[in-house]
Design an enzyme around this catalytic site. Structure first.
Site, PDB file in Angstrom:
ATOM      1  N   SER A 248      -5.780  -4.296   0.594  1.00  0.00           N
ATOM      2  CA  SER A 248      -6.292  -5.664   0.433  1.00  0.00           C
ATOM      3  C   SER A 248      -5.186  -6.623   0.830  1.00  0.00           C
ATOM      4  O   SER A 248      -4.632  -7.330  -0.009  1.00  0.00           O
ATOM      5  CB  SER A 248      -6.664  -5.910  -1.039  1.00  0.00           C
ATOM      6  N   GLU A 249      -4.860  -6.659   2.110  1.00  0.00           N
ATOM      7  CA  GLU A 249      -3.688  -7.432   2.517  1.00  0.00           C
ATOM      8  C   GLU A 249      -3.768  -8.900   2.125  1.00  0.00           C
ATOM      9  O   GLU A 249      -2.769  -9.500   1.743  1.00  0.00           O
ATOM     10  CB  GLU A 249      -3.475  -7.316   4.033  1.00  0.00           C
TER      11      GLU A 249
ATOM     12  N   HIS B 277      -1.365  -0.673  16.290  1.00  0.00           N
ATOM     13  CA  HIS B 277      -0.248  -0.269  15.430  1.00  0.00           C
ATOM     14  C   HIS B 277       1.080  -0.347  16.171  1.00  0.00           C
ATOM     15  O   HIS B 277       2.014   0.390  15.830  1.00  0.00           O
ATOM     16  CB  HIS B 277      -0.438   1.177  14.930  1.00  0.00           C
TER      17      HIS B 277
ATOM     18  N   ILE C  45      -1.372  -8.324  10.356  1.00  0.00           N
ATOM     19  CA  ILE C  45      -1.229  -9.718   9.917  1.00  0.00           C
ATOM     20  C   ILE C  45      -2.526 -10.502  10.096  1.00  0.00           C
ATOM     21  O   ILE C  45      -2.759 -11.508   9.418  1.00  0.00           O
ATOM     22  CB  ILE C  45      -0.058 -10.391  10.672  1.00  0.00           C
TER      23      ILE C  45
ATOM     24  N   GLU D  40       0.842  -1.190   0.000  1.00  0.00           N
ATOM     25  CA  GLU D  40       0.000   0.000   0.000  1.00  0.00           C
ATOM     26  C   GLU D  40       0.875   1.237   0.000  1.00  0.00           C
ATOM     27  O   GLU D  40       1.646   1.460   0.936  1.00  0.00           O
ATOM     28  CB  GLU D  40      -0.918  -0.025   1.221  1.00  0.00           C
TER      29      GLU D  40
ATOM     30  N   ASP E 253       0.863  -5.534  12.942  1.00  0.00           N
ATOM     31  CA  ASP E 253      -0.462  -5.669  13.541  1.00  0.00           C
ATOM     32  C   ASP E 253      -1.510  -6.100  12.511  1.00  0.00           C
ATOM     33  O   ASP E 253      -2.541  -6.659  12.884  1.00  0.00           O
ATOM     34  CB  ASP E 253      -0.915  -4.322  14.108  1.00  0.00           C
TER      35      ASP E 253
ATOM     36  N   PHE F 267       2.090  -2.417   8.925  1.00  0.00           N
ATOM     37  CA  PHE F 267       2.394  -2.695  10.328  1.00  0.00           C
ATOM     38  C   PHE F 267       2.112  -4.172  10.567  1.00  0.00           C
ATOM     39  O   PHE F 267       1.129  -4.699  10.030  1.00  0.00           O
ATOM     40  CB  PHE F 267       1.535  -1.836  11.266  1.00  0.00           C
TER      41      PHE F 267
HETATM   42  C1  LIG Z   1      -5.815  -3.429   7.466  1.00  0.00           C
HETATM   43  C2  LIG Z   1      -5.158  -2.120   7.340  1.00  0.00           C
HETATM   44  N1  LIG Z   1      -4.412  -1.874   6.254  1.00  0.00           N
HETATM   45  C3  LIG Z   1      -3.786  -0.690   6.103  1.00  0.00           C
HETATM   46  C4  LIG Z   1      -3.901   0.277   7.068  1.00  0.00           C
HETATM   47  C5  LIG Z   1      -3.178   1.606   6.921  1.00  0.00           C
HETATM   48  N2  LIG Z   1      -4.119   2.651   6.541  1.00  0.00           N
HETATM   49  C6  LIG Z   1      -4.685   3.430   7.472  1.00  0.00           C
HETATM   50  S1  LIG Z   1      -5.779   4.486   6.810  1.00  0.00           S
HETATM   51  C7  LIG Z   1      -5.500   3.928   5.261  1.00  0.00           C
HETATM   52  C8  LIG Z   1      -6.238   4.515   4.102  1.00  0.00           C
HETATM   53  C9  LIG Z   1      -7.692   4.271   4.225  1.00  0.00           C
HETATM   54  O1  LIG Z   1      -8.367   4.752   3.100  1.00  0.00           O
HETATM   55  P1  LIG Z   1      -9.935   4.898   3.122  1.00  0.00           P
HETATM   56  O2  LIG Z   1     -10.566   3.624   3.511  1.00  0.00           O
HETATM   57  O3  LIG Z   1     -10.361   5.483   1.828  1.00  0.00           O
HETATM   58  O4  LIG Z   1     -10.218   5.907   4.320  1.00  0.00           O
HETATM   59  P2  LIG Z   1      -9.757   7.423   4.434  1.00  0.00           P
HETATM   60  O5  LIG Z   1      -8.427   7.428   5.120  1.00  0.00           O
HETATM   61  O6  LIG Z   1      -9.706   8.002   3.089  1.00  0.00           O
HETATM   62  O7  LIG Z   1     -10.805   8.057   5.295  1.00  0.00           O
HETATM   63  C10 LIG Z   1      -4.558   2.920   5.272  1.00  0.00           C
HETATM   64  C11 LIG Z   1      -4.066   2.204   4.092  1.00  0.00           C
HETATM   65  C12 LIG Z   1      -4.673  -0.022   8.192  1.00  0.00           C
HETATM   66  N3  LIG Z   1      -4.799   0.843   9.191  1.00  0.00           N
HETATM   67  N4  LIG Z   1      -5.305  -1.205   8.291  1.00  0.00           N
END
Ligand SMILES: Cc1ncc(C[n+]2csc(CCOP(=O)(O)OP(=O)(O)O)c2C)c(N)n1
Ligand SMILES: Cc1ncc(C[n+]2csc(CCOP(=O)(O)OP(=O)(O)O)c2C)c(N)n1
Ligand SMILES: [Mg+2]
Ligand SMILES: [Mg+2]
Lengths: 325, 339, 339, 325
Positions: free
Chosen positions: C75-76, C145, C103, C36, C101, C99
């Protein structure tokens, strides 16, 4: 769909909600700059109409699951800003005793099942709340807020499918703010409207202008009413925009400034709301100004209280891991 | 409710589990059962109640509780996450995760949600969730249907993990798990699921967090859990023939661990062998050895031996699977080595 | 390639990681980087290469390798599973799991796929996959995290797990991981990511499975990994003031574990403290204690002490987070207790 | 869509494939009854036209990921039935040295990435194979076979989304056999056609009659050709039916016998194929009969060899966990 006209009371609450979210988070940015707050913070500024519009249709018996960008949902669901602010300071008087922080603010009494640091994780939680409502016949609904990015998670797919199969009283509110971190939505979501994804579950769907409280209020109201009538879940996509960076501190070098300026200058949900209520004489300018002042005071007071509040006792570290030790 | 007293019958563990579910559901309308085919399609008008989970453990329950036995899609993440949300809002869900091997598709609701809510939310949440799941090897079900992954859930603060070694404990532990306000993982070892023991008819609980000495002895302690308790008992019989008196401790709970009981048996014998169906790294066996060499150091009369599965995936071929698994013979060998 | 010789500069671990990625990608066209925002949207025509992962570790790489640095959806499960499939068919993917976390959303491709293919398929598969992932507490990133979940991957047969304690090892371990034909989890502890050490400029590998004595001593052994090596070294300084000579062993690999190195230092000092950022149950610390009380029993001059995180979720508040984490002071206290 | 007419050679191979699958599995059922085989076995009988139709368009350079019901895919992809049979006996000469068993048969040289005991897990694996093909420009495709039930897994959603975003040369073959274990598909999938789910990814989709080799061959051929041309992935739903129980030993009490009889008596893919090729004079009856005999012999021979083969050496238990020890 019958459009619902919000009452004056609802409009006053809505404005107070949106203004509180905006002021609360503007204050957070300031506090971060002054080195007062730790941890990761994600602001909801620009998206206030979504939380305010949806939650205006909910009571404490309805449950909401939120995201990493959760302050707005919490405030709109009635969580006390003093408790929230104290939480962000890591104080023992925080709503989660300082244990949770920004990404884990919850208030079960208000039906707020928590902000959530795992993208997509709130979606099944709200589905579970809807299952409880259905089996226990509470008349409540389960509402999940989540981002455009979260719609790419397996948890989204599995939850919506289950809700559709079981006709659960659930509403899935996708806040499509155009970005997931530094990646534009269209780069990772190959459909124009995330609402389209409802078809995979033969689920009802709607698209709302997420910058317009009135539109969100009406569409989410219809979806919630439908859920309460036992007619099943809805996927409601709200088109919105993240005014600031992904997190406080984000340099935003990856984003086109013209794009952002357009939204910020012409599509601000607070401005859109104000023009409409004032133009249509639904609320008086003085009411709005009074609310602005009250909100500002409340937030100052929350900050002072939080700054003064004692930090938790490290001796309590192992408390509350279990109900029964 | 903890001490079984009334009439008992000899029934297999699988039946004892069903009995616990029936009692729990009859005594509390908030208890629901969810999972793939737990109703076996029986909630449809044209369905039968003859099925009930892939191993038929929940057969018949859908007829008794038609609205509370829910077949789900094959969506473990959705199922677990939904159950956590339901637990947080007033239900008491029992989820069947068909095989514990499938935990890789649905760990987040346990790792980051159910286990952490109470703590993260400042003590205000309750997550009365039970996850029933089949563990262990021995049926040639191969690498993805034979693992003992309870070390993953036992390692997560905020979860409790229990594993019965016999039908009677299965019933009492499951009732305790369902009625616990904390999330509990209830393991159903393949090795005991179809073995029978006396099971009291009434409603009783085996308290979570308490191990049990199932055979007293003085020369060496054999600590087992789930299906390995049987191996330890068989080993104790064998050792007795050599004049070695082995005490057998059945852990019953893997988290929280009954440290007092482990230290007590070590204090008595000074020698300890732990027998675990799981792979050796980062497991319960290591935790017990570590406890012995820390708080139990002064009692130690020799090394602590771990008899576990081999550090490889579970092989299919019968001969390999046998070589992979712990056994009474390997326990005997380890115990003899200590004397 | 294993012994760094040429010029070195002082750079932070994050830069050393980027350097390893750059060298690996330049020297092998099959190496790709996925995750990501690892390109930070930079592969779009209008994108910038100023971003690169949430902590900017991969900043700039997309400009150098435009087709091989792939931003993914959130999409892990899809990312990891796709990477495993790619690894099985000829690529050498490096995945960033933002992170560790997270997993819980994607364990299956590691637990049941990548780790098992070679074995299950009779030795015919290779899965040259590397997963880079940030671990550890200390930034008030709270419960979801901040976890050190390497005990989960270290416990799975078929995976390897490594964790550097400094920038130079980070570079060498990551190059070894990427070039390994086995799946390797590469942990990036928050506590060292922005600390700098001398890092040789050339291409070199730190062999997987080898621990390293980073400070020689004779009275007590302090075994650390990742960020806890720094705590152990600080504790050794402190102990020296008391006239206690502590040896510090940096594990570097958590699986396979360098048992010989652990037993060697125990043989030398007879006393051992292991320091681990993870929670105590089912972890690396227990494995080391278990090793000591088994194969190392004859060397033991006292209990083996485990200084770990507390058995609770990671709290947000600074004071609680501090109390939660292991520290040099707690290592000193544990070591003193042994003497 | 240009329809592709299979050549005589293709038809001969297809018939041999389908007959081999059928006979192989009928033999397995017999061996289980005789107590010769252990473990969990899932038969593909009734669905042969899907594997045969799709794989007739593939070469060893194309990769296939399979399921718990994998014998058919393996045979259609060219995996040697002797190695497979020996594997099921747990023999050291098994294709996986007896380590894998029915749910883990793989043959990387044939592009068979393995049967898989985790429902949905093969879908991202095939996606990864497609990524390799694209980045290494091999001209190959990645094909995932999976069931209707697997389309409810998050891995399905995440994989298809990624493949669509990246325009990967992938084909997702959903074998909709009406059941997931004991639960009918319509009870857990609220859409009539799983192909509909492609819309969530703006992905191309097709529906084939999974009982008709010709239809599967043509539709999958079109999807594969499209993928090879760089035009992106396809979701291909094949409507089929599981003739026997979920696993060998399943009592089938939950299933309507009339429903099953209809499919077995009127929609058998081998019968449909035979009528067509004989009726249209595409193949001679003698050819089919010869193949039947050859297949029967080959399977008998595989069983004899497997029964005679030594079991693995338990001393090798720890071999092949890692490439580098
Ligand atoms: C399972 C997971 N993958 C990645 C992350 C890291 N992460 C935190 S916010 C984010 C973006 C989220 O995008 P969206 O769902 O569009 O929400 P927005 O931040 O735009 O409100 C990511 C990749 C996470 N917290 N949890
Ligand atoms: C992740 C996971 N969940 C559940 C199972 C148990 N299981 C094996 S096959 C099966 C049904 C699969 O249905 P479908 O995908 O339609 O394939 P079919 O068996 O009909 O070919 C289930 C639930 C599993 N193996 N893996
Ligand atoms: Mg977004
Ligand atoms: Mg099916």
């Amino acid at each position: 769909m019958r459009t619902m006209e919000p009452t004056e009371e609802i409009l006053l609450v809505a404005y107070r909600t949106m203004r509180t979210i905006r002021s609360f988070e503007e204050k957070l940015v300031e506090l971060v700059t002054r080195g007062k707050l730790g941890g990761f913070l994600h602001t909801y500024i620009g998206e206030e109409a979504v939380a305010a519009g949806v939650c205006a249709n909910l009571s404490d018996d309805d449950h909401v699951a939120s995201t990493h960008r959760g302050h707005g949902h919490c405030i709109a669901k009635g969580v006390d800003v003093r408790g929230m602010m104290a939480e962000l300071f890591g104080a023992g008087s925080g709503i989660c005793k300082g244990r949770g922080g920004s990404m884990h603010i919850a208030d079960l009494g208000r039906g707020m099942l928590g902000a959530n640091g795992i993208v997509g994780a709130g979606i099944p939680l709200a589905t579970g709340a809807a299952l409880t409502a259905k089996l226990k016949k509470t008349g409540g609904v389960g509402v999940a807020f989540f981002g455009d990015g979260a719609s790419n998670q397996g948890a989204f797919h599995e939850s919506l499918n289950m809700a559709a199969n079981w006709k659960l009283p659930a509403v899935y509110v996708c806040e499509n703010n155009g970005w997931g971190e530094f990646t534009p939505t269209e780069f990772v979501v190959p459909v124009a409207d995330i609402a389209e994804r409802a078809r995979s579950y033969a689920m009802h769907s709607l698209i709302a202008d997420g910058m317009d409280f009135f539109d969100v209020y009406a569409k989410s109201g219809a979806a919630i009413a439908r859920a309460r009538r036992g007619e099943g879940p809805t996927l409601l996509e709200c088109k919105t925009y993240r005014f600031a960076g992904h997190y406080v501190g984000d340099t935003l070098v990856y984003r086109n400034k013209l794009e952002a300026d357009h939204w910020i200058n012409h599509r601000d949900p607070l401005q859109i709301f104000t023009s409409r209520v004032v133009g249509d004489r639904l609320l008086a300018v003085e009411d709005l100004q009074r609310i602005d002042r009250e909100v500002a005071d409340r937030i100052e007071e929350a900050v002072s209280a939080a700054e003064a509040a004692p930090l938790p006792d490290p001796g309590d570290l192992l408390e509350d891991v279990y109900v029964q030790r | 409710m903890t001490a079984p007293t009334k009439s008992a019958r000899t029934i297999p563990t699988a039946f004892a589990i069903a009995e616990a579910l029936r009692i729990a559901m009859a005594s509390d309308p908030d208890v629901i059962l969810m999972g793939e085919d737990v109703a076996g399609g029986g909630s449809r008008p044209e369905g039968t109640d003859e099925m009930g989970g892939i191993l038929s453990v929940t057969r018949g329950l859908v007829r008794e509780f038609p609205d509370r036995v829910l077949d789900t899609p094959i969506s473990e993440m959705g199922i677990l996450g939904t159950a956590v949300g339901a637990a947080l809002t007033g239900l008491r869900p029992v989820v069947e995760l068909m095989f514990m091997d499938f935990i890789g598709t649905c760990l987040d609701p346990l790792l980051n949600q159910a286990s952490k809510f109470r703590y993260m939310f400042g003590g205000k949440a309750r997550v009365p969730l039970t996850v029933r799941t089949v563990t262990g090897a021995g049926l040639q079900a191969a690498a993805q249907h034979s693992q003992s992954l309870y070390w993953i859930t036992a390692g997560i603060p905020g979860l409790k993990t229990v594993i019965p070694s016999n039908a009677a404990d299965a019933k009492g532990l499951l009732l305790a798990a369902i009625r616990s306000d904390d999330p509990v993982i209830f393991c159903e070892p393949k090795g005991i699921l179809f073995l029978s023991t006396d099971v009291p008819e009434e409603d009783y609980e085996v308290p979570i967090g308490t191990a049990k000495v199932v055979r007293a002895g003085s020369d060496v302690s054999l600590v087992g859990m789930g299906a390995t308790v049987g191996m330890a008992l068989a080993a104790a019989d064998e050792l007795e023939r050599d004049g070695i008196s082995a005490e057998v401790l059945d852990l019953r709970s893997l988290a929280p661990l009954d440290e007092d009981a482990i230290l007590a048996t070590l204090a008595k014998t000074g020698r300890l062998v732990v027998v675990d169906e799981a792979t050796p790294r980062c497991g319960i066996a290591s935790d017990i050895a570590a406890l012995c060499v820390d708080k139990g150091f002064d009692f130690l009369n020799g090394p602590v031996k771990r008899v576990t599965a081999a550090m490889c995936p579970v092989p299919f071929s019968r001969v390999l699977e046998e070589a992979y698994m712990p056994s009474a013979a390997r326990v005997v060998e380890a115990a003899r080595g200590l004397l």
